[in-house]
Design a protein around this motif. Structure first.
Motif, short mmCIF file in Angstrom:
data_model
loop_
_atom_site.label_atom_id
_atom_site.label_comp_id
_atom_site.label_asym_id
_atom_site.label_seq_id
_atom_site.Cartn_x
_atom_site.Cartn_y
_atom_site.Cartn_z
N GLY A 37 -7.03 1.36 -8.00
CA GLY A 37 -5.70 1.57 -8.53
C GLY A 37 -5.66 2.04 -9.96
N VAL A 38 -6.81 2.50 -10.50
CA VAL A 38 -6.80 3.03 -11.85
C VAL A 38 -5.88 4.25 -11.92
N VAL A 39 -5.87 5.04 -10.85
CA VAL A 39 -4.88 6.10 -10.67
C VAL A 39 -4.18 5.80 -9.35
N GLY A 40 -2.89 5.56 -9.39
CA GLY A 40 -2.17 5.13 -8.21
C GLY A 40 -1.61 6.29 -7.40
N PRO A 41 -1.10 6.00 -6.21
CA PRO A 41 -0.50 7.03 -5.36
C PRO A 41 0.57 7.82 -6.11
N ALA A 88 -2.85 11.04 -3.20
CA ALA A 88 -1.88 11.16 -2.11
C ALA A 88 -0.94 9.96 -2.07
N ASP A 89 0.28 10.22 -1.72
CA ASP A 89 1.29 9.16 -1.59
C ASP A 89 2.11 9.42 -0.32
N PRO A 90 1.88 8.66 0.75
CA PRO A 90 0.98 7.50 0.81
C PRO A 90 -0.47 7.91 1.03
N ASP A 147 6.03 -4.18 -4.86
CA ASP A 147 6.36 -4.23 -3.44
C ASP A 147 5.08 -4.23 -2.63
N ALA A 148 5.22 -4.24 -1.31
CA ALA A 148 4.04 -4.34 -0.46
C ALA A 148 3.08 -3.18 -0.68
N GLU A 149 3.62 -1.98 -0.91
CA GLU A 149 2.76 -0.81 -1.09
C GLU A 149 1.99 -0.86 -2.41
N GLY A 150 2.59 -1.43 -3.43
CA GLY A 150 1.95 -1.44 -4.74
C GLY A 150 1.25 -2.73 -5.09
N TYR A 151 1.33 -3.72 -4.18
CA TYR A 151 0.82 -5.04 -4.55
C TYR A 151 -0.68 -5.06 -4.77
N ARG A 152 -1.43 -4.42 -3.86
CA ARG A 152 -2.89 -4.53 -3.99
C ARG A 152 -3.38 -3.90 -5.29
N ARG A 153 -2.72 -2.81 -5.70
CA ARG A 153 -3.10 -2.18 -6.97
C ARG A 153 -2.82 -3.14 -8.12
N ASP A 187 -7.62 -3.11 2.90
CA ASP A 187 -6.69 -2.04 3.25
C ASP A 187 -6.62 -1.75 4.74
N THR A 188 -7.51 -2.33 5.53
CA THR A 188 -7.51 -2.06 6.97
C THR A 188 -6.57 -2.98 7.75
N PHE A 189 -6.01 -3.99 7.08
CA PHE A 189 -5.04 -4.83 7.78
C PHE A 189 -3.84 -5.09 6.86
N PRO A 190 -2.69 -5.41 7.44
CA PRO A 190 -1.45 -5.48 6.65
C PRO A 190 -1.40 -6.68 5.72
N LEU A 191 -0.65 -6.50 4.62
CA LEU A 191 -0.37 -7.61 3.73
C LEU A 191 0.61 -8.57 4.40
#
Length: 238
Positions: A37-41, A88-90, A147-153, A187-191
């Protein structure tokens, strides 16, 4: 809320690659930059010329690495005044790794416990400036607000920030590499929403312990936190 990664994290992901496998290592380093996540979507990478200098490779190597990752859906190239190379986003969802051998899980997750516990203890033992204390707390708040998309970053950058506060450059490099491997699995399974809530509570305990200079409490908090994601990883992958 956006908080820029600290300098040591950028130094780690943008350091020179090995001469013998310049293309493969450049691709791997760019993937690591994305996974951490140093550079995000939707955000842009440094210019090709700058990347070539940072990685100590030719611009042709950088261009080829970008082309490979664009072909697989990780990067998007745009021309024109506001052009460049963007994440890419997403992002494409990683392929299911199937069953990961127990010995591999034990190795990666065991190393993670050692690295993160050491980072938390070391960070808690440092005298932190008001600016750094504020940045650490803002990093925690960014995870809470993601949000869910940005949480892991946001989660990853919080943990890497703690590693930076330890002021042991080699530790940051090892933890970044380990974290990128773990993120590839996560990243292979949902939050899970409840897991995010629990994670944020544990983050607060961890950050509070570091800010209070309580090394034992910081180590205990991070190990408790890692146990949750480890249980999920073993459940989904083992």
């Amino acid at each position: 809320m956006t908080v820029e990664p600290l300098p040591e994290v950028r130094r780690v992901v943008y350091r020179p690659v090995r001469e013998g496998n310049a293309l493969e290592d450049t691709v791997a380093r760019l993937v690591q930059t994305i996974r951490l996540g140093v550079v995000g979507p939707g955000e842009s990478l440094p210019a090709e010329r700058e990347l070539a200098v940072l990685y100590a490779v030719s611009r042709d190597t950088v261009r080829e690495a970008i082309r490979e990752l664009a072909d697989t859906g990780y990067l998007v190239r745009r021309r024109g005044r506001y052009g460049g190379t963007f994440v890419a986003d997403p992002l494409p969802r990683p392929a299911d790794p199937g069953v990961v051998p127990a010995v591999e899980l034990d190795d990666v997750l065991g190393l993670r416990r050692v690295l993160e516990a050491g980072a938390a203890r070391a960070a808690a033992g440092r005298t932190l400036s008001p600016e750094v204390r504020e940045e650490l707390w803002l990093r925690h708040e960014a995870a809470c607000e993601a949000d869910a998309e940005g949480y892991r970053r946001a989660d990853t950058l919080l943990h890497l920030t703690i590693a930076e506060l330890a002021r042991i450059p080699s530790l940051v490099a090892l933890l970044a590499e380990n974290r990128a491997r773990v993120n590839a699995w996560l990243d292979t399974f949902p939050l899970l929403p409840r897991n995010i809530e629990h994670s944020n509570t544990q983050h607060e305990q961890l950050v509070t312990a570091i800010l209070a200079g309580r090394a034992d409490a910081a180590e205990a908090a991070v190990l408790d936190h890692l146990a949750g994601s480890e249980a999920l990883l073993r459940g989904f992958l083992a």
